[in-house]
Design a protein around this motif. Sequence first.
Motif, mmCIF file in Angstrom:
data_model
loop_
_atom_site.group_PDB
_atom_site.id
_atom_site.type_symbol
_atom_site.label_atom_id
_atom_site.label_comp_id
_atom_site.label_asym_id
_atom_site.label_seq_id
_atom_site.Cartn_x
_atom_site.Cartn_y
_atom_site.Cartn_z
ATOM 1 N N GLY A 236 63.632 60.025 15.751
ATOM 2 C CA GLY A 236 63.657 58.708 16.386
ATOM 3 C C GLY A 236 64.527 57.740 15.624
ATOM 4 O O GLY A 236 65.206 58.079 14.654
ATOM 5 N N ARG A 237 64.492 56.533 16.062
ATOM 6 C CA ARG A 237 65.391 55.515 15.563
ATOM 7 C C ARG A 237 65.146 55.102 14.104
ATOM 8 O O ARG A 237 66.071 54.950 13.329
ATOM 9 C CB ARG A 237 65.253 54.303 16.472
ATOM 10 N N ASP A 238 63.905 54.911 13.742
ATOM 11 C CA ASP A 238 63.593 54.397 12.408
ATOM 12 C C ASP A 238 62.803 55.370 11.537
ATOM 13 O O ASP A 238 62.180 54.959 10.574
ATOM 14 C CB ASP A 238 62.798 53.094 12.536
ATOM 15 N N GLN A 239 62.818 56.628 11.861
ATOM 16 C CA GLN A 239 62.047 57.600 11.098
ATOM 17 C C GLN A 239 62.982 58.574 10.395
ATOM 18 O O GLN A 239 63.323 59.619 10.924
ATOM 19 C CB GLN A 239 61.086 58.348 12.012
#
Length: 79
Positions: free
Chosen positions: A48-51
């Motif tokens: 995902g975007r922020d992981q």
Amino acid sequence: MSEPIRLRMIDGGEGPAILQDVSAGGACLRTHQRLRVGEQLGLSMYFGRDQRYELSGRVVYARPGEQGFHARYGVSFVH
């Protein structure tokens, strides 16, 4: 699971791999990179975007691929 990740070898090399399974203690991955049992490496995983995860591990088993598929490796996370 079939997620692309990056491997970083101790000698400075890098290469792609496919993450098949992950748990708190380790992971199973497939790659064309030749790894040896006992070898230490780094794993870069993005979910995902922020992981983003940067982990260190040690190869605990190696199984050859079948009919041209990637070899399969078990990696234990090192803290």
